[in-house]
Design a protein around this motif. Structure first.
Motif, PDB file in Angstrom:
ATOM      1  N   UNK A  88       0.843  -1.183   0.000  1.00 31.00           N
ATOM      2  CA  UNK A  88       0.000   0.000   0.000  1.00 31.00           C
ATOM      3  C   UNK A  88       0.883   1.240   0.000  1.00 31.00           C
ATOM      4  N   UNK A  89       0.265   2.383  -0.256  1.00 36.17           N
ATOM      5  CA  UNK A  89       0.982   3.660  -0.270  1.00 36.17           C
ATOM      6  C   UNK A  89       2.232   3.583  -1.128  1.00 36.17           C
ATOM      7  N   UNK A  90       2.081   3.035  -2.310  1.00 38.17           N
ATOM      8  CA  UNK A  90       3.228   2.810  -3.181  1.00 38.17           C
ATOM      9  C   UNK A  90       3.853   4.123  -3.632  1.00 38.17           C
ATOM     10  N   UNK A  91       5.170   4.089  -3.758  1.00 34.08           N
ATOM     11  CA  UNK A  91       5.958   5.238  -4.155  1.00 34.08           C
ATOM     12  C   UNK A  91       6.705   4.930  -5.446  1.00 34.08           C
ATOM     13  N   UNK A  92       7.090   5.950  -6.201  1.00 38.11           N
ATOM     14  CA  UNK A  92       7.857   5.695  -7.423  1.00 38.11           C
ATOM     15  C   UNK A  92       9.119   4.868  -7.177  1.00 38.11           C
ATOM     16  N   UNK A  93       9.754   5.044  -6.036  1.00 31.63           N
ATOM     17  CA  UNK A  93      10.960   4.283  -5.732  1.00 31.63           C
ATOM     18  C   UNK A  93      10.689   2.809  -5.464  1.00 31.63           C
ATOM     19  N   UNK A  94       9.429   2.416  -5.378  1.00 36.08           N
ATOM     20  CA  UNK A  94       9.079   1.003  -5.277  1.00 36.08           C
ATOM     21  C   UNK A  94       9.090   0.304  -6.630  1.00 36.08           C
ATOM     22  N   UNK A  95       9.246   1.063  -7.697  1.00 35.51           N
ATOM     23  CA  UNK A  95       9.270   0.489  -9.038  1.00 35.51           C
ATOM     24  C   UNK A  95      10.436  -0.473  -9.180  1.00 35.51           C
ATOM     25  N   UNK A  96      10.141  -1.710  -9.541  1.00 34.85           N
ATOM     26  CA  UNK A  96      11.157  -2.744  -9.643  1.00 34.85           C
ATOM     27  C   UNK A  96      10.502  -4.032 -10.119  1.00 34.85           C
ATOM     28  N   UNK A  97      11.335  -5.008 -10.446  1.00 33.62           N
ATOM     29  CA  UNK A  97      10.862  -6.369 -10.635  1.00 33.62           C
ATOM     30  C   UNK A  97      10.956  -7.070  -9.288  1.00 33.62           C
ATOM     31  N   UNK A  98       9.874  -7.695  -8.882  1.00 35.03           N
ATOM     32  CA  UNK A  98       9.798  -8.351  -7.583  1.00 35.03           C
ATOM     33  C   UNK A  98       9.905  -9.859  -7.749  1.00 35.03           C
ATOM     34  N   UNK A  99      10.735 -10.472  -6.911  1.00 34.83           N
ATOM     35  CA  UNK A  99      10.999 -11.900  -6.955  1.00 34.83           C
ATOM     36  C   UNK A  99      10.753 -12.523  -5.582  1.00 34.83           C
ATOM     37  N   UNK A 100      10.363 -13.769  -5.569  1.00 40.74           N
ATOM     38  CA  UNK A 100      10.298 -14.512  -4.322  1.00 40.74           C
ATOM     39  C   UNK A 100      11.408 -15.552  -4.292  1.00 40.74           C
ATOM     40  N   UNK A 101      11.781 -15.965  -3.094  1.00 33.10           N
ATOM     41  CA  UNK A 101      12.855 -16.930  -2.933  1.00 33.10           C
ATOM     42  C   UNK A 101      12.684 -17.665  -1.617  1.00 33.10           C
ATOM     43  N   UNK A 102      12.987 -18.953  -1.634  1.00 29.57           N
ATOM     44  CA  UNK A 102      12.883 -19.783  -0.446  1.00 29.57           C
ATOM     45  C   UNK A 102      14.236 -19.931   0.221  1.00 29.57           C
ATOM     46  N   UNK A 103      14.217 -20.096   1.539  1.00 31.28           N
ATOM     47  CA  UNK A 103      15.435 -20.314   2.288  1.00 31.28           C
ATOM     48  C   UNK A 103      15.140 -20.993   3.604  1.00 31.28           C
ATOM     49  N   UNK A 104      16.181 -21.235   4.345  1.00 32.39           N
ATOM     50  CA  UNK A 104      16.020 -21.886   5.632  1.00 32.39           C
ATOM     51  C   UNK A 104      17.086 -21.401   6.602  1.00 32.39           C
ATOM     52  N   UNK A 105      16.805 -21.568   7.868  1.00 28.69           N
ATOM     53  CA  UNK A 105      17.741 -21.183   8.909  1.00 28.69           C
ATOM     54  C   UNK A 105      18.491 -22.403   9.426  1.00 28.69           C
TER      55      UNK A 105
END
Length: 122
Positions: free
Chosen positions: A83-100
Motif C-alpha cells: 500500500x501507499x506505493x511510491x515511485x521508488x518502489x518500481x522494480x521487478x519483484x521476486x520470491x525466494x525460499x530459504x532456511x535457517x
C-alpha cells in the motif's frame, strides 16, 4: 523440480496498492522461510521482506509500515500486500525460499524466477 511463479504486478499511481503472489511447486513449501526481493534497473537486488516458516516477519526499513508479507501453506503461496506505493518502489519483484541453520540463513537454491513488474508512476 522447484519452481516459483510470481504474479500480481502492474502499473499504479503513487499512493496505490498491489497484492503480489508467489506460487511454489516441487518443494515442501511449509518448512521454508520465504523472501520477497526486488531489483530496479541499474541497481542491485535487495531483500524487501521475509516470513519464516513459523510466521515471523521482517521488513526492509524502506517498506516497513507499507508492505505486509503473508503465507498460505495450504496453497504453497506467499503474498506481498503493498500500500501507499511510491515511485521508488518500481522494480521487478521476486520470491525466494530459504532456511535457517541456527541464526544463519541459506537459500534453497540459486534459482530466480521471472519475477513480476511493479511500476509506480503518475
Amino acid at each position: 523440480q522447484v519452481e516459483f511463479v510470481e504474479s500480481g504486478g502492474g502499473s499504479v499511481q503513487p499512493g496505490g496498492s498491489l497484492r503480489l503472489s508467489c506460487a511454489a511447486s516441487g518443494t515442501n513449501f511449509n518448512i521454508y522461510a520465504m523472501d520477497w526481493y526486488r531489483q530496479a534497473p541499474g541497481k542491485e537486488r535487495e531483500l524487501v521482506a521475509r516470513i519464516t516458516r513459523d510466521g515471523v516477519r521482517n521488513y526492509a526499513d524502506s517498506v516497513k509500515g507499507r508492505f505486509t508479507i503473508s503465507r498460505d501453506n495450504d496453497k504453497s503461496t506467499v503474498y506481498l500486500q503493498m500500500i501507499s506505493l511510491k515511485p521508488e518502489d518500481t522494480a521487478v519483484y521476486y520470491c525466494k525460499a530459504g532456511y535457517y541453520s541456527g541464526s544463519d540463513w541459506f537459500p534453497l537454491n540459486d534459482y530466480w524466477g521471472q519475477g513480476t513488474q511493479v511500476t509506480v508512476s503518475s
